[in-house]
Design a protein around this motif. Structure first.
Motif, PDB file in Angstrom:
ATOM      1  N   GLU A  74       0.846  -1.190   0.000  1.00  0.00           N
ATOM      2  CA  GLU A  74       0.000   0.000   0.000  1.00  0.00           C
ATOM      3  C   GLU A  74       0.880   1.238   0.000  1.00  0.00           C
ATOM      4  O   GLU A  74       1.818   1.328   0.800  1.00  0.00           O
ATOM      5  N   THR A  75       0.614   2.155  -0.930  1.00  0.00           N
ATOM      6  CA  THR A  75       1.384   3.398  -0.979  1.00  0.00           C
ATOM      7  C   THR A  75       0.443   4.574  -1.191  1.00  0.00           C
ATOM      8  O   THR A  75      -0.627   4.436  -1.774  1.00  0.00           O
ATOM      9  N   THR A  76       0.890   5.723  -0.734  1.00  0.00           N
ATOM     10  CA  THR A  76       0.186   6.973  -0.968  1.00  0.00           C
ATOM     11  C   THR A  76       1.218   8.006  -1.383  1.00  0.00           C
ATOM     12  O   THR A  76       2.210   8.210  -0.686  1.00  0.00           O
ATOM     13  N   ASP A  77       0.995   8.628  -2.533  1.00  0.00           N
ATOM     14  CA  ASP A  77       1.864   9.702  -3.010  1.00  0.00           C
ATOM     15  C   ASP A  77       1.069  10.996  -2.976  1.00  0.00           C
ATOM     16  O   ASP A  77       0.026  11.108  -3.612  1.00  0.00           O
ATOM     17  N   GLU A  78       1.574  11.953  -2.229  1.00  0.00           N
ATOM     18  CA  GLU A  78       0.866  13.215  -2.107  1.00  0.00           C
ATOM     19  C   GLU A  78       1.832  14.353  -2.416  1.00  0.00           C
ATOM     20  O   GLU A  78       2.953  14.364  -1.904  1.00  0.00           O
ATOM     21  N   ASN A  89      -2.822  13.560  -5.226  1.00  0.00           N
ATOM     22  CA  ASN A  89      -2.895  12.579  -4.149  1.00  0.00           C
ATOM     23  C   ASN A  89      -3.266  11.237  -4.782  1.00  0.00           C
ATOM     24  O   ASN A  89      -4.390  11.041  -5.210  1.00  0.00           O
ATOM     25  N   GLU A  90      -2.317  10.334  -4.885  1.00  0.00           N
ATOM     26  CA  GLU A  90      -2.549   9.028  -5.481  1.00  0.00           C
ATOM     27  C   GLU A  90      -2.348   7.943  -4.442  1.00  0.00           C
ATOM     28  O   GLU A  90      -1.463   8.032  -3.608  1.00  0.00           O
ATOM     29  N   ARG A  91      -3.197   6.924  -4.514  1.00  0.00           N
ATOM     30  CA  ARG A  91      -3.107   5.799  -3.596  1.00  0.00           C
ATOM     31  C   ARG A  91      -3.064   4.518  -4.402  1.00  0.00           C
ATOM     32  O   ARG A  91      -3.645   4.418  -5.474  1.00  0.00           O
ATOM     33  N   TYR A  92      -2.369   3.530  -3.864  1.00  0.00           N
ATOM     34  CA  TYR A  92      -2.331   2.227  -4.493  1.00  0.00           C
ATOM     35  C   TYR A  92      -2.407   1.167  -3.400  1.00  0.00           C
ATOM     36  O   TYR A  92      -1.758   1.282  -2.365  1.00  0.00           O
ATOM     37  N   PHE A  93      -3.188   0.137  -3.658  1.00  0.00           N
ATOM     38  CA  PHE A  93      -3.241  -1.016  -2.775  1.00  0.00           C
ATOM     39  C   PHE A  93      -3.303  -2.244  -3.657  1.00  0.00           C
ATOM     40  O   PHE A  93      -4.116  -2.321  -4.569  1.00  0.00           O
TER      41      PHE A  93
END
Length: 140
Positions: A74-78, A89-93
Motif C-alpha cells: 500500500e502506498t500513498t503519493d501526495e 494525491n494518489e493511492r495504491y493497494f
C-alpha cells in the motif's frame, strides 16, 4: 495500381498512460512473484522476486501440504504546492499470491525463509519417501 503501405500508429498520451499502468509490477501478475526453484541434495530453494515490497508486506503459510505466499503493498503519493494545498494525491493497494505443493509430511519449523533486497528465499527440505520392503505372503 495502388500500393497499400501500412503506417505506424502514433501513440497519444491516453495510450501511453495505460501502457505505463499495466507495466507496473503491482498491477500485472505476470511481473509479480517470478520464482526460480533450485534443487540441492537435501532441499529445494525458491527465490521469489518481490520488487517494491518490504519484509512486513509478505506472509508465508503452510496448509495441507501447500506453501502459500502472499504479499500486500500500500502506498500513498501526495504532492503539495508551496501554500500547502494538495495538488496530487494518489493511492495504491495491491496483493499477489502463489502456492506451491511441498508435501504433506512437512511442518512449519522445517521450512526456512529470509527476505533481502526484494528477494524472498525459501528453503524447503526434501521429503524422503518410505519405500516398503517386499514381504512374502504365505499361501494356505
Amino acid at each position: 495500381m495502388s500500393r497499400y503501405t501500412p503506417t505506424r500508429r502514433s501513440y497519444d498520451l491516453f495510450d501511453r498512460m495505460f501502457d505505463d499502468l499495466f507495466a507496473s509490477p503491482f498491477v500485472s501478475n505476470t511481473n509479480v512473484m517470478k520464482t526460480d526453484i533450485h534443487e540441492s541434495e537435501n532441499s529445494y530453494t525458491l527465490d521469489v522476486e518481490l520488487p517494491g515490497y518490504q519484509k512486513g508486506d509478505v506472509s508465508i503459510e503452510l496448509d495441507d501440504g501447500y506453501l502459500n505466499i502472499s504479499a500486500k503493498h500500500e502506498t500513498t503519493d501526495e504532492e503539495r504546492d508551496t501554500k500547502g494545498n494538495v495538488i496530487r494525491n494518489e493511492r495504491y493497494f495491491g496483493t499477489c499470491s502463489r502456492s506451491f505443493y511441498v508435501g504433506d509430511g512437512l511442518k512449519e519449523e522445517d521450512i526456512r525463509a529470509r527476505f533481502e533486497n526484494g528477494i524472498l528465499e525459501i528453503t524447503v527440505p526434501k521429503q524422503t519417501k518410505q519405500i516398503e520392503t517386499k514381504k512374502t505372503i504365505s499361501i494356505e
